[in-house]
Design a protein around this motif. Structure first.
Motif, PDB file in Angstrom:
ATOM      1  N   ASP A   1      46.133  43.967  38.043  1.00  0.00           N
ATOM      2  CA  ASP A   1      46.122  43.260  39.317  1.00  0.00           C
ATOM      3  C   ASP A   1      45.651  44.208  40.404  1.00  0.00           C
ATOM      4  O   ASP A   1      46.336  45.189  40.729  1.00  0.00           O
TER       5      ASP A   1
ATOM      6  N   ASP B   1      53.954  35.549  45.141  1.00  0.00           N
ATOM      7  CA  ASP B   1      52.556  35.422  44.741  1.00  0.00           C
ATOM      8  C   ASP B   1      51.698  36.581  45.208  1.00  0.00           C
ATOM      9  O   ASP B   1      50.493  36.588  44.994  1.00  0.00           O
TER      10      ASP B   1
ATOM     11  N   TRP C   1      51.927  39.595  44.085  1.00  0.00           N
ATOM     12  CA  TRP C   1      51.594  40.288  42.833  1.00  0.00           C
ATOM     13  C   TRP C   1      51.606  39.287  41.688  1.00  0.00           C
ATOM     14  O   TRP C   1      52.448  38.403  41.624  1.00  0.00           O
ATOM     15  N   ASN C   2      50.708  39.475  40.759  1.00  0.00           N
ATOM     16  CA  ASN C   2      50.631  38.579  39.606  1.00  0.00           C
ATOM     17  C   ASN C   2      51.593  39.081  38.520  1.00  0.00           C
ATOM     18  O   ASN C   2      51.191  39.667  37.523  1.00  0.00           O
TER      19      ASN C   2
ATOM     20  N   ARG D   1      53.350  37.433  36.414  1.00  0.00           N
ATOM     21  CA  ARG D   1      53.258  36.753  35.117  1.00  0.00           C
ATOM     22  C   ARG D   1      52.219  37.418  34.223  1.00  0.00           C
ATOM     23  O   ARG D   1      52.429  37.564  33.012  1.00  0.00           O
ATOM     24  N   SER D   2      51.093  37.832  34.802  1.00  0.00           N
ATOM     25  CA  SER D   2      50.072  38.519  34.002  1.00  0.00           C
ATOM     26  C   SER D   2      50.593  39.857  33.501  1.00  0.00           C
ATOM     27  O   SER D   2      50.314  40.265  32.370  1.00  0.00           O
TER      28      SER D   2
END
Length: 903
Positions: A213, A175, A177-178, A180-181
């Motif tokens: 991010d 979590d 780093w994002n 999924r985005s």
């Protein structure tokens, strides 16, 4: 139908009268945009434009439904073939019309997508943990190569990067780093299914990637992107195995087909209007332009000041480019009083650089703007609640708390609940992502479409209690994915989870079919005057008795009728003369058929049609035999052929006979057809036998769960399917009562009482306003397209007098009184964005400034939802983890605060 007369001002009429070229219309809140959209549809149809060449794109389901209701009320059936919906709905319709989605494909909702992503995340970590340095570099190489094709710069996986990979893989949660985005951003442009000529999308993605991010440094961006792609590949692989499609797939596949030179349906629109154009993403723009004919007439309507969905991919820069040079502006506001409109003008001018002026048709309201300030947030909130409660006691007045954050929604909703004040909450966790809603929707989904494998997977998980199966036996899958994988394996062998809704799951549907096929069954067919069982008549009823693939006896019955034959003669060739010569009264012919069959299992090709026809006539002429008939085992050779041979381009009886070299003729004479069908049935029985051993192996670890599934769900499913067959009239409350009264008797399914009550209340209230009671099949035909893609905010009705929502989710709504709580710095604009503007990275700081401007647009959107009054709440102190911090009124209030009445 009497048409409504609408009087437009000069600017509105200019937009209504546009009939060629590419134009844009800047349409601020309250400027009468919806009436313009409706009138333009009416005018185009009156001018003779074919409805099938008209495309109306909206942003939300709610907006689409509202538009459909308006144009239908104005013009009736003439609008039936005009496409009205959002971009995803268009993509889905386009793919279905052009046969681009497999019959077994399931469109997944957000919760399933998240489950898939988390599982892909977990499996990628496990894979990386087991690698050495060299193997890690080798695994990353293809992802790095794909990434370099986008960023057009080399990225080498150095030993330092490899160390970071291993460090990441050891973390409990990824979590920091994002990812999924990042994957969501990259997957559209790097998807191999897309054509190569998408340079503009690549440039947009490249620029967004650098700032997606703020926690990712420039040094780590390449690594994070490679990891995101690696997880995405795992996600895609599993999605393909399960025949799942997500909403991004719809866009990618639609654009791929639209941009190909192959002829296809739903392309070449000559007239289009795009509402809320500022909310479209780059690929949505590409899809819309690819769907248009050359020189199509296009009108874009939107308000750049309401562009607030950057996090969903919307780009104000792209929208400004697409708006072009022919821009019309609507300047009259029909929603709000003059002082509210003037304050909104100041907000646009000060923070958005928009000098256009709107004028209100309503006079100034001295109480239109109120500022409530107290020391602490809770004190201010209590005063806002008192005011909201007071105004909503007035007839036909509604109010909304529009909060800058999800936490603000929670705080307001909890405070209202503590005071016993009824309200509609649109929270962070959408109602349609919670278990009661997901389970109930799965139930009505399988009634609407019995082949919905995702819905069946969920029902098997929940009623079969898959959590009792050891994780290792589930291949380490979470329950829903374990169920989905079982369903996928069964599908490859012609079986489905619903086949096991039998007293003993060892004797499932295909086992029963084979058992009956080896005995004696009746293969039957009907020829009719039409397709509606309630209006049309059976004119021929034929059957053959089959034993182990051999035809033993046959019956061929013609039935007299007073129903006109019409065009049906062209299909079956049965003329009035034939019926006069061979026909007898239908009562006696049905009696002869029942005697011929003697309670044996029935088989037909396209059984649902023939069964519905026969059931209708039985109820009418032999009600005493109807109950016994319903209990007969029945099999459909069309369904079985689709199960066993899904890859075939057709499953029509004649085509299958030719393909498999079987004897018989599909002449559309009932007797010929049943003789031909008997040959097909023998082929299907042989195929079923070849799959039974594999099905037994596949289901062995799940045997207990399958039996629990049958014991707990089969009664409910049988009740519902009988309601469909008997054409019982229902509304949503009947379905809710049926489902939840059944579930209450089970010990393994226990819902949160608050979630369940909220679902039931909101669904019933909305459905009573939206859908008329109807026979169950017809009811679901109307309601399910809405529920399949609905968001919680779509359920708001005029009966919901007090709403609590984030500002983002209030887009497109309007309220008499809008209350904006927590309107302080660090809330709007948010603390995170304020900090990002101070970033050492100029790229992240620049993105922070873009987001800061979007926060101004967010405040503007909240402000302009109000029809009569805006009440802004602020506070001077805030407690966070036991510490007190100073708070200041949001900067967006500075130029207009003097116009507010202070309280």
């Amino acid at each position: 139908m009497e048409e409504k007369t609408v009087v437009f001002n000069e600017a509105q009429q200019s937009v209504v009268d546009l009939s060629d070229g590419w134009h844009a219309c800047q349409a601020p809140a309250g400027s009468g945009k919806t009436e313009i959209l409706t009138e333009r549809v009416r005018k185009a149809l009156e001018d003779g434009l074919p409805p099938s060449k008209m495309l109306c794109i909206t942003f939300t389901n709610r907006a689409a439904r509202s538009m459909i209701e308006r144009v239908t009320a104005r013009m009736g059936e003439r609008t039936k073939n005009v496409f009205i919906g959002n971009t995803h709905a268009f993509a889905l319709r386009f793919l279905e019309e052009n046969g681009c989605l497999p019959r077994t494909a399931s469109l997944i909702e957000a919760s399933t997508e998240t489950t898939l992503w988390k599982n892909a995340h977990k499996r990628t970590k496990e894979r990386l943990r087991d690698l050495g340095d060299d193997a890690c570099q080798e695994i990353l190489a293809p992802f790095i190569k794909r990434l370099e094709s986008l960023i057009q710069a080399p990225f080498n996986a150095t030993s330092k990067h490899i160390e970071r990979v291993f460090w990441y893989a050891e973390k409990t949660e990824w979590d920091a780093w994002n990812l999924r985005s990042i994957a969501s951003l990259l997957k559209t442009v790097l998807d191999p299914r897309l054509p190569p000529n998408i340079d503009s999308l690549r440039e947009h993605t490249k620029s967004r990637l650098q700032v997606v991010d703020a926690n990712i440094s420039e040094n780590d961006l390449g690594l994070a992107s490679a990891l995101a792609l690696m997880i995405w590949d795992q996600y895609e692989q599993e999605k393909r195995e399960l025949a799942f499609y997500d909403f991004d797939d719809l866009l990618v596949l639609a654009y791929k087909k639209l941009s190909s030179p192959e002829p296809c349906k739903l392309r070449g629109f000559t007239w289009a209007q795009i509402d809320e154009a500022q909310d479209l993403s780059p690929i949505q723009w590409m899809i819309l332009k690819a769907a248009l004919a050359p020189n199509a007439h296009v009108l874009l309507l939107g308000d750049l000041a309401q562009s607030i969905y950057r996090f969903l991919g919307a780009s104000i820069e792209v929208t400004e480019h697409e708006f072009g040079h022919s821009i019309y502006t609507l300047s009259e506001n029909y929603r709000s009083p003059a002082n509210l409109v003037n304050a909104a003008n100041i907000l646009r001018s000060t923070f958005l650089g928009d000098s256009s002026i709107s004028t209100s048709v309503h006079p100034t309201n001295p109480t239109a703007m109120v500022l409530v300030t107290r020391r602490f947030e809770t004190e201010t909130r209590d005063l806002l609640i008192k005011h909201a409660y007071k105004v909503t006691r007035i007839d036909n007045i509604n109010a909304a708390f529009l909060c800058p954050s999800n936490q603000g929604v929670t705080n307001c909703s909890d405070s209202l609940a503590a005071k016993g004040i009824d309200h509609f909450t649109v929270g962070k966790n959408d109602l349609f992502t919670k278990r009661p809603a997901l389970d109930f929707l799965a139930f009505i989904s399988v009634l609407h479409n019995p082949r919905n494998r995702l819905a069946w997977s969920r029902l098997f998980w929940r009623f079969g209690d898959l959590s009792k199966i050891p994780l290792a036996e589930r291949n380490n899958y979470p329950p829903l994915l374990a169920s989905a994988h079982l369903s996928a394996k069964l599908a490859k062998n012609g079986s489905e989870l619903r086949d096991f809704l039998v007293p003993d799951v060892k004797h499932h549907y295909l086992a029963q079919f084979l058992n009956h096929a080896n005995r004696t069954v009746t293969y039957f067919d009907t020829e009719t005057t039409g397709l509606d069982p309630n209006k049309d008549s059976i004119i021929q009823l034929a059957g053959v008795k089959i034993k182990r693939g051999e035809v033993r006896k046959e019956i061929d019955l013609y039935c007299k009728t007073n129903t006109p034959l019409g065009n049906s003669v062209e299909v079956h060739g049965i003329t009035p003369d034939i019926l006069n010569e061979k026909g007898k009264e239908i009562e006696s012919q049905i009696y002869h058929f029942l005697q011929f069959n003697a309670s044996r299992p029935l088989v037909a090709h396209n059984l649902p049609f023939d069964d519905a026809m026969l059931r209708h006539h039985l109820k009418k002429h032999f009600p005493q035999a109807y109950s016994a008939y319903k209990k007969l085992p029945k099999y459909c050779t069309l369904d079985l052929a689709r199960r066993f041979f899904p890859e075939l381009p057709s499953h029509k009886l004649g085509w299958l006979l030719t393909h498999f070299g079987l004897e018989g003729e599909n002449s559309h004479n009932a007797l010929d057809d049943v003789k031909a069908g008997s040959a097909l049935m023998a082929k299907l029985a042989e195929t079923a036998e070849s799959h039974l051993v594999e099905i037994s192996e596949i289901t062995k670890p799940y045997a207990d769960s399958l039996q629990r599934f049958s014991d707990r769900f089969s009664t409910l499913y049988a009740q519902a399917t009988e309601m469909i067959q008997d054409e019982v009239e229902v509304n949503i409350k009947n379905l809710i009562d049926l489902y939840f009264s059944h579930v209450e008797k089970l010990s393994n399914i226990d819902y949160d009482d608050v979630d369940k009550k909220e679902l039931i209340t909101k669904l019933i209230r909305h459905a009573e306003q939206s859908f008329e009671p109807a026979p169950l099949r017809d009811y679901l035909q109307v309601a399910m397209p809405f529920y399949q893609t609905a968001k919680e905010s779509d359920l708001i009705t005029k009966l919901d007098r007090l709403v609590v929502s984030t500002i983002h989710r209030s887009k497109g709504l309007e309220f008499d009184c809008v209350l904006i709580p927590n309107a302080v710095e660090a809330s709007i604009p948010s603390y995170r964005i304020m900090e990002q503007c101070k970033s050492h990275s100029e790229k992240h700081a620049e993105e922070g400034r873009h987001l800061l401007k979007e926060q101004a647009r967010l405040f503007y959107v909240a402000f302009t939802r109000a029809k009569h009054q805006v009440v802004v709440g602020s506070h001077r102190k805030q407690m966070i983890k036991g510490k007190t911090f100073d708070r200041y009124l949001t900067r967006y209030m500075n130029p207009i605060v003097a116009f507010f009445e202070k309280y």
